[in-house]
Scaffold this motif. Structure first.
Motif, PDB file in Angstrom:
ATOM      1  N   SER A  89       0.828  -1.202   0.000  1.00  0.00           N
ATOM      2  CA  SER A  89       0.000   0.000   0.000  1.00  0.00           C
ATOM      3  C   SER A  89       0.865   1.256   0.000  1.00  0.00           C
ATOM      4  CB  SER A  89      -0.926   0.006   1.226  1.00  0.00           C
ATOM      5  OG  SER A  89      -1.849  -1.056   1.171  1.00  0.00           O
ATOM      6  N   ARG A  90       1.993   1.201   0.725  1.00  0.00           N
ATOM      7  CA  ARG A  90       2.899   2.350   0.757  1.00  0.00           C
ATOM      8  C   ARG A  90       3.496   2.606  -0.623  1.00  0.00           C
ATOM      9  NH1 ARG A  90       6.347   0.455   4.015  1.00  0.00           N
ATOM     10  NH2 ARG A  90       5.280   1.090   5.929  1.00  0.00           N
ATOM     11  N   ARG A 116       0.882   4.209  -2.861  1.00  0.00           N
ATOM     12  CA  ARG A 116       0.688   5.640  -2.613  1.00  0.00           C
ATOM     13  C   ARG A 116       1.845   6.447  -3.179  1.00  0.00           C
ATOM     14  NH1 ARG A 116      -0.231   3.511   2.718  1.00  0.00           N
ATOM     15  NH2 ARG A 116      -2.450   3.076   3.035  1.00  0.00           N
ATOM     16  N   THR A 137      -4.173   5.320  -4.879  1.00  0.00           N
ATOM     17  CA  THR A 137      -4.799   5.166  -3.566  1.00  0.00           C
ATOM     18  C   THR A 137      -5.430   3.784  -3.471  1.00  0.00           C
ATOM     19  OG1 THR A 137      -5.307   7.526  -3.396  1.00  0.00           O
ATOM     20  CG2 THR A 137      -6.541   6.043  -1.968  1.00  0.00           C
ATOM     21  N   HIS A 165      -4.858   8.951  -7.440  1.00  0.00           N
ATOM     22  CA  HIS A 165      -5.019   9.813  -6.266  1.00  0.00           C
ATOM     23  C   HIS A 165      -5.501  11.207  -6.627  1.00  0.00           C
ATOM     24  CE1 HIS A 165      -3.795  12.594  -3.035  1.00  0.00           C
ATOM     25  NE2 HIS A 165      -4.105  11.587  -2.241  1.00  0.00           N
ATOM     26  N   HIS A 213      -4.601  11.126   5.611  1.00  0.00           N
ATOM     27  CA  HIS A 213      -3.352  11.255   6.362  1.00  0.00           C
ATOM     28  C   HIS A 213      -3.541  12.318   7.438  1.00  0.00           C
ATOM     29  CE1 HIS A 213       0.885  12.174   7.236  1.00  0.00           C
ATOM     30  NE2 HIS A 213       1.146  10.971   6.751  1.00  0.00           N
ATOM     31  N   GLN A 263      -5.387   8.017   2.131  1.00  0.00           N
ATOM     32  CA  GLN A 263      -4.679   6.767   2.373  1.00  0.00           C
ATOM     33  C   GLN A 263      -5.475   5.530   1.971  1.00  0.00           C
ATOM     34  OE1 GLN A 263      -3.573   7.366   6.623  1.00  0.00           O
ATOM     35  NE2 GLN A 263      -1.482   7.480   5.877  1.00  0.00           N
ATOM     36  N   HIS A 264      -6.801   5.616   2.082  1.00  0.00           N
ATOM     37  CA  HIS A 264      -7.617   4.442   1.756  1.00  0.00           C
ATOM     38  C   HIS A 264      -9.074   4.872   1.590  1.00  0.00           C
ATOM     39  CE1 HIS A 264      -9.514   0.456   2.136  1.00  0.00           C
ATOM     40  NE2 HIS A 264      -8.325  -0.034   1.795  1.00  0.00           N
TER      41      HIS A 264
END
Length: 226
Positions: A16-17, A20, A25, A43, A79, A86-87
């Motif tokens: 996931s990092r 991003r 996303t 995103h 965030h 973030q999700h």
């Protein structure tokens, strides 16, 4: 509103990092007859879509793998301090299943009401969105409430407004909550009138004081002549 999503294969914190960092996303879509499915979205496109009120409160069309399905935005994880989504969570919509949603309330006509126009009161919006239950086909983008009939010293309750067809309000604790309250601004004209009425009395009270100061001066001149 329409948006495009892509299937997401990688799972876990590290994946996931990396997603991003690449301008995507991570998200998930669940509900309905299908299984929960991992997705990813652009995103920047998502960021601009989230600024629109309709993206939060209306049925959306999600294109995924060449197929279009109807979904609702259910959760957004931001965030703590960065402008970063973030999700996101989406729920599939079933036409035969009632939805439970928060819908924004738009207040109109307050400036034309007697409370504001003539009595110069302040209108406080106690509730800005309303919990409702309805079928997907009856889901409104927002609920408009006319405030042109407000009067001084009154409040507008939920029972006094007309909800769209097929829509039921869900209240928590209070059966008939207050949507709008009217507050009068105290001390304005009344204080001015009171001050104006007190002015002559103050002037009369001040007059003897001037005479009292003048008397010693006359006595001093008489003493000088002697």
């Amino acid at each position: 509103m329409k948006f495009v999503a892509f299937e997401r294969q990688a799972q876990g914190t590290g994946a996931s990092r990396r997603l991003r960092n690449s301008g995507k996303t991570p998200g998930i879509v669940y509900g309905g007859e299908g299984q929960p499915q991992l997705i990813e979205l652009d995103h920047n496109a998502l960021w601009h879509a989230l600024k629109k009120e309709a993206f939060h409160s209306t049925i959306l069309e999600m294109e995924l793998g060449g197929k279009v399905s109807k979904v609702l935005l259910r959760d957004v994880n931001m965030h703590p301090f960065k402008q970063l989504v973030q999700h996101v969570d989406f729920q599939r919509v079933d036409a035969k299943t009632k939805l439970h949603m928060k819908v924004p309330v738009h207040y109109v006509g307050a400036e034309e009401s007697q409370a504001v126009k003539l009595d110069h009161c302040v209108v406080n919006h106690v509730i800005s969105d309303l919990d409702i239950s309805c079928f997907p086909g009856d889901l409104p983008e927002f609920i408009e409430v006319d405030l042109s009939g407000l009067k001084k010293g009154t409040s507008l309750h939920l029972s006094e407004i007309k909800l769209p067809k097929g829509v039921t309000a869900i209240t928590h604790g209070k059966k008939d909550p207050v949507l709008v309250s009217v507050v009068s601004i105290g001390g304005g004209e009344e204080a001015t009138e009171a001050a104006a009425g007190a002015a002559p009395a103050d002037a009369k009270a001040a007059a003897p004081a001037k005479d009292a100061k003048a008397a010693p001066a006359k006595d001093a001149k008489a003493a000088a002549k002697k």
